[in-house]
Scaffold this active site. Structure first.
Site, mmCIF file in Angstrom:
data_model
loop_
_atom_site.group_PDB
_atom_site.id
_atom_site.type_symbol
_atom_site.label_atom_id
_atom_site.label_comp_id
_atom_site.label_asym_id
_atom_site.label_seq_id
_atom_site.Cartn_x
_atom_site.Cartn_y
_atom_site.Cartn_z
ATOM 1 N N ARG A 1 3.326 0.121 -5.222
ATOM 2 C CA ARG A 1 3.249 -0.508 -3.894
ATOM 3 C C ARG A 1 1.964 -1.323 -3.720
ATOM 4 O O ARG A 1 1.795 -2.027 -2.736
ATOM 5 C CB ARG A 1 3.312 0.572 -2.803
ATOM 6 C CG ARG A 1 4.563 1.419 -2.866
ATOM 7 C CD ARG A 1 4.541 2.446 -1.767
ATOM 8 N NE ARG A 1 4.663 1.804 -0.483
ATOM 9 C CZ ARG A 1 5.801 1.557 0.131
ATOM 10 N NH1 ARG A 1 6.927 1.920 -0.421
ATOM 11 N NH2 ARG A 1 5.830 0.966 1.296
ATOM 12 N N TRP B 1 -3.042 -2.556 -1.557
ATOM 13 C CA TRP B 1 -2.777 -3.967 -1.843
ATOM 14 C C TRP B 1 -3.478 -4.714 -0.722
ATOM 15 O O TRP B 1 -3.066 -4.629 0.440
ATOM 16 C CB TRP B 1 -1.273 -4.237 -1.832
ATOM 17 C CG TRP B 1 -0.938 -5.635 -2.223
ATOM 18 C CD1 TRP B 1 -0.792 -6.107 -3.489
ATOM 19 C CD2 TRP B 1 -0.714 -6.749 -1.353
ATOM 20 N NE1 TRP B 1 -0.483 -7.456 -3.458
ATOM 21 C CE2 TRP B 1 -0.429 -7.874 -2.158
ATOM 22 C CE3 TRP B 1 -0.725 -6.918 0.030
ATOM 23 C CZ2 TRP B 1 -0.163 -9.130 -1.641
ATOM 24 C CZ3 TRP B 1 -0.461 -8.179 0.555
ATOM 25 C CH2 TRP B 1 -0.186 -9.273 -0.281
ATOM 26 N N ASN C 1 -1.134 2.159 6.031
ATOM 27 C CA ASN C 1 -0.362 1.073 5.410
ATOM 28 C C ASN C 1 0.180 0.212 6.541
ATOM 29 O O ASN C 1 0.799 0.731 7.471
ATOM 30 C CB ASN C 1 0.796 1.657 4.585
ATOM 31 C CG ASN C 1 1.747 0.570 4.096
ATOM 32 O OD1 ASN C 1 1.347 -0.575 3.909
ATOM 33 N ND2 ASN C 1 3.004 0.929 3.907
ATOM 34 N N GLY C 2 -0.045 -1.088 6.466
ATOM 35 C CA GLY C 2 0.439 -1.989 7.516
ATOM 36 C C GLY C 2 -0.681 -2.906 7.949
ATOM 37 O O GLY C 2 -1.669 -3.083 7.234
ATOM 38 N N LYS D 1 5.179 -4.145 -5.611
ATOM 39 C CA LYS D 1 6.629 -4.034 -5.701
ATOM 40 C C LYS D 1 7.296 -4.104 -4.332
ATOM 41 O O LYS D 1 8.382 -4.623 -4.178
ATOM 42 C CB LYS D 1 6.944 -2.704 -6.400
ATOM 43 C CG LYS D 1 8.404 -2.451 -6.655
ATOM 44 C CD LYS D 1 8.824 -3.017 -7.989
ATOM 45 C CE LYS D 1 10.306 -2.957 -8.195
ATOM 46 N NZ LYS D 1 10.774 -4.150 -8.912
ATOM 47 N N HIS E 1 14.221 -37.003 -8.978
ATOM 48 C CA HIS E 1 13.680 -37.473 -7.694
ATOM 49 C C HIS E 1 12.192 -37.143 -7.561
ATOM 50 O O HIS E 1 11.712 -36.909 -6.461
ATOM 51 C CB HIS E 1 14.490 -36.877 -6.539
ATOM 52 C CG HIS E 1 15.923 -37.322 -6.560
ATOM 53 N ND1 HIS E 1 16.312 -38.595 -6.234
ATOM 54 C CD2 HIS E 1 17.059 -36.671 -6.930
ATOM 55 C CE1 HIS E 1 17.622 -38.719 -6.369
ATOM 56 N NE2 HIS E 1 18.096 -37.559 -6.797
ATOM 57 N N LYS F 1 10.319 -15.224 -12.782
ATOM 58 C CA LYS F 1 9.912 -14.200 -13.765
ATOM 59 C C LYS F 1 8.761 -14.723 -14.612
ATOM 60 O O LYS F 1 7.787 -14.023 -14.858
ATOM 61 C CB LYS F 1 11.072 -13.801 -14.691
ATOM 62 C CG LYS F 1 12.187 -12.973 -14.086
ATOM 63 C CD LYS F 1 11.817 -11.553 -13.724
ATOM 64 C CE LYS F 1 11.348 -11.435 -12.322
ATOM 65 N NZ LYS F 1 12.248 -11.219 -11.237
ATOM 66 N N GLU G 1 15.268 -18.049 -10.566
ATOM 67 C CA GLU G 1 14.903 -16.673 -10.877
ATOM 68 C C GLU G 1 14.152 -16.589 -12.210
ATOM 69 O O GLU G 1 13.155 -15.878 -12.329
ATOM 70 C CB GLU G 1 16.166 -15.784 -10.900
ATOM 71 C CG GLU G 1 15.941 -14.344 -11.313
ATOM 72 C CD GLU G 1 14.889 -13.595 -10.501
ATOM 73 O OE1 GLU G 1 14.482 -14.067 -9.423
ATOM 74 O OE2 GLU G 1 14.446 -12.526 -10.969
ATOM 75 N N CYS H 1 0.848 -1.185 0.000
ATOM 76 C CA CYS H 1 0.000 0.000 0.000
ATOM 77 C C CYS H 1 0.883 1.233 0.000
ATOM 78 O O CYS H 1 1.985 1.216 0.542
ATOM 79 C CB CYS H 1 -0.951 0.095 1.192
ATOM 80 S SG CYS H 1 -2.057 -1.288 1.377
ATOM 81 N N GLU I 1 5.512 -14.807 -12.523
ATOM 82 C CA GLU I 1 4.995 -13.487 -12.173
ATOM 83 C C GLU I 1 4.285 -12.798 -13.323
ATOM 84 O O GLU I 1 3.222 -12.228 -13.141
ATOM 85 C CB GLU I 1 6.167 -12.565 -11.781
ATOM 86 C CG GLU I 1 6.691 -12.743 -10.406
ATOM 87 C CD GLU I 1 7.813 -11.745 -10.139
ATOM 88 O OE1 GLU I 1 8.874 -11.831 -10.784
ATOM 89 O OE2 GLU I 1 7.625 -10.861 -9.295
HETATM 90 C C1 F6R Z 1 10.221 -10.526 -8.101
HETATM 91 C C2 F6R Z 1 10.177 -9.517 -7.080
HETATM 92 C C3 F6R Z 1 9.991 -9.939 -5.671
HETATM 93 C C4 F6R Z 1 10.991 -9.213 -4.785
HETATM 94 C C5 F6R Z 1 10.766 -9.543 -3.300
HETATM 95 C C6 F6R Z 1 11.797 -8.873 -2.423
HETATM 96 O O1 F6R Z 1 10.365 -9.980 -9.371
HETATM 97 O O2 F6R Z 1 10.302 -8.361 -7.372
HETATM 98 O O3 F6R Z 1 10.128 -11.315 -5.526
HETATM 99 O O4 F6R Z 1 12.279 -9.584 -5.172
HETATM 100 O O5 F6R Z 1 9.494 -9.117 -2.922
HETATM 101 O O6 F6R Z 1 11.771 -7.501 -2.573
HETATM 102 P P1 F6R Z 1 12.990 -6.589 -2.151
HETATM 103 O O7 F6R Z 1 14.131 -6.918 -3.029
HETATM 104 O O8 F6R Z 1 12.489 -5.198 -2.363
HETATM 105 O O9 F6R Z 1 13.281 -6.887 -0.720
#
Ligand code: F6R
Length: 587
Positions: free
Chosen positions: A28, A65, A91-92, A582, A486, A467, A463, A2, A470
């Site tokens: 956010r 969010w 927020n929280g 994010k 396995h 991607k 990773e 948020c 997501e």
């Molecule tokens: C994936 C992504 C999330 C962040 C995770 C940690 O593309 O962006 O998995 O990597 O939420 O976020 P930070 O790096 O901001 O602690």
């Protein structure tokens, strides 16, 4: 998650100004949003429309969010108390909201939403009714309420915003204006992070936990939890605004991938210049510590896995833990160096892991992208990865810079790698975009995908799969090549795409690839081994590099592009995938 914003001004501003600021925090969370200019509260679902011609001198806004309660207009913020006198954005998470709600309902309060946040508005209405001054009521709130919060509150008829913080980020931006030649404060902006106002001021005051502020147009005061006045420092910060613009790119994600050669060079250069002292200190802390434990989440966790791999190769005792499980699996003491990796610097699970590490007297270092963030401020030493602002929710260039910084660190301990040509090597992958697009088109018709790696490419396999999940909403798993047989191999069927990350001389990965190929998998190879690119290997991305630590990072760039083009082929909302945000500031 948020985003919250509040503006108090000595002169009129349009509501659209408030919403433009809120739009800068949309990454956010973007389920719903709302604002109040203290006379009226407006709420909407979906993307923020930064419009509104009506004039005001005060306002708060919120982009959500969802945590408690679904995505509905009623659950969107701001929330008002029964008599409409108290208006809040939060927020929280208010952990004891149920208990508070039950008491408030007994006192006659009627709730309109399913959120935990709404209790805040009723709580303050009740305290004010009981004759408490607002400042005293805030001190009570800090004693009686548990959870995490950044709260902005307006009381009807007052031209002030009350701002309260515990564990969720909050900052005050100071915008100076000129009047008749004299400098005067024109606007105060309260926000979840500096990006909300970094295009109009470089001056900010950061809230610490259990502090609150009363902010008016020309003045502000900060208080501790007991309500005693405290002095705070105004800090100047630097932030490149250009990077936050999409320019001619279709999506922020592809723009950010294409910035990788530039941001990598900028970061490496800074380790020899502006951040030289910090880097030296980091090297010396690693030398001094008995062991290194990384704490991170998501993409940053994958970068930390690479870091653990690199350091481990040089003989340093290094491990990494997903931050939300840190305290269950980490054995931390005063001789441990805990390195937090976080793009946002605000991830709640990482903050919690660091609090635990602090209790155990470990030394805390962080690598962050957002300066002045909570994680940076909790650290004894913090290095900036200088990836520039990442707007796309899926992290790309931050991953590259986190990983390269860790590789540079390992180089100090004897890891052999040539980093000087990394930018050029990344560009070499961009030159294969047409092939990657063709492969992506093929992958986009599948329901599942598997990504296999070993050693330095295992974190990368995870990773790439992240991607893909997501931004394409396909099911994807990143795995150790050796682990596949396995169990997971049962899922391989005719045509299942398997992305195999094969380093030179990695015969084991070649065997693992053959194992799935024999079961009908459609193999996509990302390799630096030219012989893998011959003959029938039609779906191959060739990474022109030695088997040093660069291979994994470069393979990841190819995977980022692949995921991007799959999502594009599927017509997905690439920069703002469903259900994500994010900055993850809840547990
Ligand atoms: C994936 C992504 C999330 C962040 C995770 C940690 O593309 O962006 O998995 O990597 O939420 O976020 P930070 O790096 O901001 O602690």
């Amino acid at each position: 998650m948020c985003g919250i914003i509040g503006v108090v001004s000595g002169i009129d501003f349009k509501v659209s100004f408030l919403l433009e600021r809120l739009k800068r925090l949309e990454y956010r969370g973007y389920d719903s949003y709302g604002y109040s200019d203290s006379r009226k509260t407006v709420k909407s679902l979906g993307a923020i429309k930064a419009e509104g011609l009506s004039l005001t001198r005060i306002g708060i806004a919120h982009t959500r969010w969802s945590t408690h309660g679904g995505v509905t207009r009623a659950n969107a913020h701001p929330h008002e108390s029964c008599n409409g006198e108290v208006i809040i954005a939060h927020n929280g998470i208010i952990e004891n909201y149920w208990e508070l709600k039950t008491i408030l309902e007994r006192q006659g309060h009627k709730f309109r939403s399913e959120t935990d946040s709404e209790v805040v508005a009723h709580y303050f209405e009740e305290k004010i009714k009981q004759g408490k001054g607002v400042k005293k009521a805030i001190s009570d709130f800090l004693k009686e309420v548990s959870g995490t919060f950044a709260i902005l509150m307006m009381i009807k008829g007052e031209d002030k915003i009350y701002a309260i913080k515990r564990d969720s980020p909050l900052v005050l931006g100071i915008c100076e204006g000129k009047k008749a030649g004299a400098k005067q404060i024109q606007k105060h902006i309260l926000a979840s992070d500096i990006y909300a106002f970094s295009d109009i001021t470089d001056k900010a005051v950061f809230f610490e936990n259990d502090e609150f502020a009363v902010v008016e147009a020309g003045a502000y005061e900060f208080y501790d939890a007991k309500g005693s006045l405290i002095k705070k420092k105004v800090q100047s910060f630097e932030w490149n605004q250009e990077e936050g613009k999409k320019k001619d790119y279709k999506h922020f994600m592809i723009k950010e991938i294409e910035e990788e050669p530039l941001v990598v060079s900028r970061m490496l250069l800074s380790l020899d210049h502006e951040q030289k002292d910090q880097f030296k200190k980091l090297v010396s802390l690693v030398k001094k510590s008995r062991k290194i434990i990384f704490a991170a989440c998501g993409t940053s966790y994958h970068a930390s896995l690479l870091g653990a791999f690199y350091l481990h190769t040089t003989g340093i005792e290094a491990q990494t833990l997903i931050a939300s499980e840190f305290k269950h699996y980490a054995n931390v003491d005063k001789d441990t160096l805990v390195i937090a990796i976080s793009q946002s610097g605000e991830t709640m699970d990482v903050i919690d892991a660091l609090k635990y590490a602090q209790e155990k007297k470990a030394t805390i270092v962080s690598l962050v992208n957002v300066p002045y963030s909570t994680i940076q401020r909790m650290s004894a030493l913090s290095l900036n990865i200088l990836a520039g602002q990442e707007v796309a929710v899926a992290s790309t260039k931050a991953f590259v810079n986190q990983s390269v910084l860790l590789l540079r660190l390992a180089q100090e301990f004897g890891y052999k790698v040539n980093l000087s040509n990394l930018g050029e090597k990344i560009k070499g992958i961009f030159s294969q975009k047409d092939d990657i697009k063709r492969i992506a088109k093929q992958v986009s018709s599948s329901r599942d995908a598997y990504v296999l790696g070993r050693g330095q490419t295992y974190p990368v396999a995870r990773e790439i799969a992240l991607k893909v999940k997501e931004i394409t909403y396909m099911h994807a798993e990143g795995m150790m090549g050796g682990e596949l047989k396995h169990g997971t191999i049962a899922l391989i069927d005719k045509g299942t795409p398997v992305i195999s990350l094969i380093g030179c001389n990695d015969e084991d990965m070649v065997s693992n690839t053959k194992e799935v190929e024999a079961r009908g998998a459609e193999i996509i190879t990302i390799t630096n081994n030219a012989s893998q690119c011959r003959g029938s290997a039609k779906n191959t991305v060739f990474i022109d590099t030695d088997n040093d630590g660069k291979f994994g990072i470069l393979a990841c760039v190819a995977g980022q592009l692949l995921a991007y083009y799959v999502a594009e082929a599927l017509g997905r909302e690439i920069d703002k995938p469903r259900n994500l945000a994010k900055s993850v500031t809840v547990k």
